[in-house]
Scaffold this motif. Sequence first.
Motif, PDB file in Angstrom:
ATOM      1  N   GLY C  16      37.588  33.022  33.321  1.00 15.70           N
ATOM      2  CA  GLY C  16      38.563  33.791  34.084  1.00 15.70           C
ATOM      3  C   GLY C  16      39.928  33.139  34.014  1.00 15.70           C
ATOM      4  O   GLY C  16      40.099  32.071  33.438  1.00 15.70           O
ATOM      5  N   LEU C  17      40.890  33.826  34.631  1.00 18.26           N
ATOM      6  CA  LEU C  17      42.254  33.299  34.663  1.00 18.26           C
ATOM      7  C   LEU C  17      42.659  33.134  36.117  1.00 18.26           C
ATOM      8  O   LEU C  17      42.473  34.038  36.934  1.00 18.26           O
ATOM      9  CB  LEU C  17      43.207  34.262  33.960  1.00 18.26           C
ATOM     10  N   SER C  95      40.997  37.758  42.629  1.00 15.60           N
ATOM     11  CA  SER C  95      41.254  38.050  41.215  1.00 15.60           C
ATOM     12  C   SER C  95      40.120  37.650  40.276  1.00 15.60           C
ATOM     13  O   SER C  95      40.121  38.039  39.114  1.00 15.60           O
ATOM     14  CB  SER C  95      42.574  37.420  40.766  1.00 15.60           C
ATOM     15  N   ALA C  96      39.147  36.890  40.764  1.00 16.65           N
ATOM     16  CA  ALA C  96      38.015  36.562  39.895  1.00 16.65           C
ATOM     17  C   ALA C  96      36.940  37.642  39.919  1.00 16.65           C
ATOM     18  O   ALA C  96      35.867  37.461  39.330  1.00 16.65           O
ATOM     19  CB  ALA C  96      37.424  35.216  40.279  1.00 16.65           C
ATOM     20  N   THR C  99      35.481  38.806  36.629  1.00 15.31           N
ATOM     21  CA  THR C  99      34.829  37.672  35.970  1.00 15.31           C
ATOM     22  C   THR C  99      33.456  37.433  36.597  1.00 15.31           C
ATOM     23  O   THR C  99      32.472  37.169  35.900  1.00 15.31           O
ATOM     24  CB  THR C  99      35.717  36.408  36.091  1.00 15.31           C
ATOM     25  N   MET C 119      39.477  36.954  31.467  1.00 16.78           N
ATOM     26  CA  MET C 119      39.773  38.167  32.233  1.00 16.78           C
ATOM     27  C   MET C 119      40.250  37.834  33.633  1.00 16.78           C
ATOM     28  O   MET C 119      40.013  36.740  34.157  1.00 16.78           O
ATOM     29  CB  MET C 119      38.519  39.030  32.310  1.00 16.78           C
ATOM     30  N   THR C 120      40.933  38.788  34.263  1.00 18.55           N
ATOM     31  CA  THR C 120      41.337  38.659  35.661  1.00 18.55           C
ATOM     32  C   THR C 120      41.511  40.048  36.249  1.00 18.55           C
ATOM     33  O   THR C 120      42.113  40.921  35.612  1.00 18.55           O
ATOM     34  CB  THR C 120      42.623  37.816  35.805  1.00 18.55           C
TER      35      THR C 120
HETATM   36 CA   LIG Z   1      39.992  35.441  37.269  1.00 17.84          CA
END
Ligand SMILES: [Ca+2]
Lengths: 198, 198, 198, 198, 198, 198
Positions: C16-17, C95-96, C99, C119-120
């Motif tokens: 993830g980001l 935001s995860a 993911t 991904m996010t």
């Molecule tokens: Ca993320």
Amino acid sequence: ERDKYENNDVAGVVTGLAWTRVGGDILFIESILSKGKGQLSMTGNLGKVMKESATIALEYIKSNADMLGIDPNVFEKYNVHVHVPEGATPKDGPSAGITMLTSLVSLFTQRKVKKSIAMTGEITLRGKVLPVGGIKEKILAAKRARIKEILLCEDNKRDIDEINPEYLKGLTFHYVKDMSDVLDLALTKEKVKNAKKL
Amino acid sequence: ERDKYENNDVAGVVTGLAWTRVGGDILFIESILSKGKGQLSMTGNLGKVMKESATIALEYIKSNADMLGIDPNVFEKYNVHVHVPEGATPKDGPSAGITMLTSLVSLFTQRKVKKSIAMTGEITLRGKVLPVGGIKEKILAAKRARIKEILLCEDNKRDIDEINPEYLKGLTFHYVKDMSDVLDLALTKEKVKNAKKL
Amino acid sequence: ERDKYENNDVAGVVTGLAWTRVGGDILFIESILSKGKGQLSMTGNLGKVMKESATIALEYIKSNADMLGIDPNVFEKYNVHVHVPEGATPKDGPSAGITMLTSLVSLFTQRKVKKSIAMTGEITLRGKVLPVGGIKEKILAAKRARIKEILLCEDNKRDIDEINPEYLKGLTFHYVKDMSDVLDLALTKEKVKNAKKL
Amino acid sequence: ERDKYENNDVAGVVTGLAWTRVGGDILFIESILSKGKGQLSMTGNLGKVMKESATIALEYIKSNADMLGIDPNVFEKYNVHVHVPEGATPKDGPSAGITMLTSLVSLFTQRKVKKSIAMTGEITLRGKVLPVGGIKEKILAAKRARIKEILLCEDNKRDIDEINPEYLKGLTFHYVKDMSDVLDLALTKEKVKNAKKL
Amino acid sequence: ERDKYENNDVAGVVTGLAWTRVGGDILFIESILSKGKGQLSMTGNLGKVMKESATIALEYIKSNADMLGIDPNVFEKYNVHVHVPEGATPKDGPSAGITMLTSLVSLFTQRKVKKSIAMTGEITLRGKVLPVGGIKEKILAAKRARIKEILLCEDNKRDIDEINPEYLKGLTFHYVKDMSDVLDLALTKEKVKNAKKL
Amino acid sequence: ERDKYENNDVAGVVTGLAWTRVGGDILFIESILSKGKGQLSMTGNLGKVMKESATIALEYIKSNADMLGIDPNVFEKYNVHVHVPEGATPKDGPSAGITMLTSLVSLFTQRKVKKSIAMTGEITLRGKVLPVGGIKEKILAAKRARIKEILLCEDNKRDIDEINPEYLKGLTFHYVKDMSDVLDLALTKEKVKNAKKL
Ligand SMILES: [Ca+2]
Ligand SMILES: [Ca+2]
Ligand SMILES: [Ca+2]
Ligand SMILES: [Ca+2]
Ligand SMILES: [Ca+2]
Ligand SMILES: [Ca+2]
Ligand SMILES: [Ca+2]
Ligand SMILES: [Ca+2]
Ligand SMILES: [Ca+2]
Ligand SMILES: [Ca+2]
Ligand SMILES: [Ca+2]
Ligand SMILES: [Ca+2]
């Protein structure tokens, strides 16, 4: 005055390296089994993240029981208790991860822990070892405590390289990437004396 | 005014030494069993670390039941309650560890506690006794309370050596390394009067 | 120094980001199964909202098991543990979500995660993907970490359009609206090596 | 304006003495049984230490059921609820211990509480009564409330000796050392009207 | 930039109106069922009062299952999860009550929610709808989001009457007193496509 | 603007009097039953002491079920939920005690509550009613809300006597000592329409 290394020859007792407000120190992870239904409990004035390390170690072991030669029924017949002396000192952070993993695998396999060894490193669920901080202080404490061999994440090699080699005399370093490296280096093939039949 | 030693001749009641904001004092650890399913409860205005001492003592006893001559079924048929008077005083820290261990072993074996003895020391899961602080204040309080014998960790001998011998008259010190030393010195072979059949 | 992408080829491990106080970074979501009764546990120093993302993902998967090709009995026979290294860093926010969803679907289907993808995006119970913040910082971190493909909510396209195309060289973007878009793009049809039989 | 003594002739209702920020007062401990599985619940805006008193009293009663003439099966067939009016006043401290003990023994034996009696004192697990503070204020409140007899720990006699005898007219004091003294003095041999069959 | 109305045509998804520190907004209540034992769980960064709304809605539905045409066994065979995107925004207050009620009734009956409708209002256990605050801001947000019909408590009519009619063009208002009014207006008789058989 | 009395003719709905930071007000206690195992839950943004009132009321009812004409099996077959609108207002204190008692007895007997009546008073476990504060403000609020009869503790009569009789026109006061007085005055002999068969 700081702790001295004693020995790791009881199943479930492993020496770790800690970094506290007053410098580096060694610590002991102690784990025991009692009849129960698979509960994990912890003592030793531990913070949330340090408690998470024990959870991660146990979840990893449960999920990889076959590979580790552990009968999965054991997890349902015993409770596990993990203690970290000394109760007056609050402890936290992820760096006892590999020490906890080693302690629990020793406990479940009754394999003896290698003599004069200490370790520090974070663990992940997929079996990687991550680098941790305070390496210089931890190494000096290990030496004072008469540790001979030290296990570190390979990403912590750069921290060792920056230390005056004078200070490192008499210490052997093992750099690890994965949990299996840790267990190969820290546990002997031998069982402890009076090994429990699980 | 401080507490006086009474006696330890009820199973599960043991005299400890405490160090509070207002100086040294003696305290009593009281444990009882009631029918139940193995739960441990605690009262006495205890902080987290002091509660952990009772947990460590019980886990140690469960894991070493055979060695201690305790039928492991007992742990599933009774609840254990540990109380530390006096409720108005908040109490914390690991130094009541050996006192709690002695209390619980006396309770589960119904063995009598030695007369006029008091103790202070941290315990670990693998059975070691660790040194604790406030020794001078604790010793003076023990004397005022008419204690005759005191159990301490061998690493606390240095603290006794620094006290003016004048103050130590009438006191006998026993220095211990392991839980088994504690139990040998603190418990008699005799059972208490009207011992419970467990 | 920031993390490097390793690989996603273990079931349940997805990149993830993240956007932290010190800039963008990549993170790994790691999930494993152990025998149990359907409990979800989490570690990694996670805040309330980030923990909610794992709950939402699991509830979505349970409610849409048929569509996802998952035997619903699995949920009652295993516990799921989700970990996000690194324990020293507190993590929070929604935001995860995608993911975590990808990690759990990979875990329950044992399907391999696509290589070099990160991904996010936030998830909703009805299967939508919502836009998230910190896109520029996350993209730069992804590049440094040698990610090749990135999954974002289609509402985050405007954030990409504002970034100097110079910085985006070597990156492929996939814009998604629904969870099914995420899973189609992030998971291969292939099972992982040594796939668990659930 | 302060409370007036009413009567203690319902099983489980006993008059205690309290010392609050605004001076001494009387309070009532009220306990009732309902069908259940042995749970203890409490209301009345009680602090941690005051709740512990009820736990200590119940554990003592369970462990000494035979001596107290109580069928131990009762503890598994009923829940106990302890309430201390008045809800708007926060209450804490160990001094309601003997009042709670008397309330619970009255409840489990359905024995009547003596008329016009009030009490204050801390209890211990081994059955001792400990002295408490605020004696002068409590005694004055007892007199205003038309109490005739008062139970105190023998170590509180010194506090009574310091009060002007003028203020003590019409009050009889009973000094107690043990829980058995309390119960002998506070409970009649008679059962309450409409005693419950337990 | 604010949210746009999407559609309510999945069972359990209903559009509400919220009033936050940065003005009015629309929000979505999303509910799903999974096999279980009747537990209610919630996510979406919700405060205590907003969580209570879901509890009240579910208790109302359980108690009035017959009237609502719901088989009461359903409540024991499924868990309900309620989520309110977006996780980064803390949400609280009672005003989502009728939205949650509508969501849960839609879920348990699989009836379709009316198109282009949004709502705001507190619910009570006996089935009344209570007025809420922030009406002007909520109405403006509804218009921006392309809502066509709005459900409000009849006591909120006075708030609408104070708004410049210019702003209300294109909006139809329904004023409700009871939960049954809400359900009649918000749910169609039709089931959703692929309705679950409960 | 303050609430208006509506009616009490649904089982379990009773009007109380509250005293808040902004003056007196009426409030409604609403209780419902659903199939379950005897759990008590509460909503309405209630503080600890107000929640305790519901617990006390329920424990009293359980312990006096025979006297109240309630089949004790009911307590094991249903859950009880108590709600106090309005969720945005935090509520606390013991003064809703008699209102909660009346609500729960109405619920368990399905007896109708008297019309146009409101009440305020603390309850005790042994069945006494205690006086409460804010009487003047509560009475004025009752009048504004068109209440006709008011139940108060007899110790609150002095508060009424101090109010200008002008303000009391049209109000009838009932002074109560015990819970049985409350129930005799507040509940009719009649069952509600469509009474539940418990
Ligand atoms: Ca993320
Ligand atoms: Ca140390
Ligand atoms: Ca370590
Ligand atoms: Ca003392
Ligand atoms: Ca001690
Ligand atoms: Ca990182
Ligand atoms: Ca009072
Ligand atoms: Ca008292
Ligand atoms: Ca929004
Ligand atoms: Ca709303
Ligand atoms: Ca109001
Ligand atoms: Ca009231």
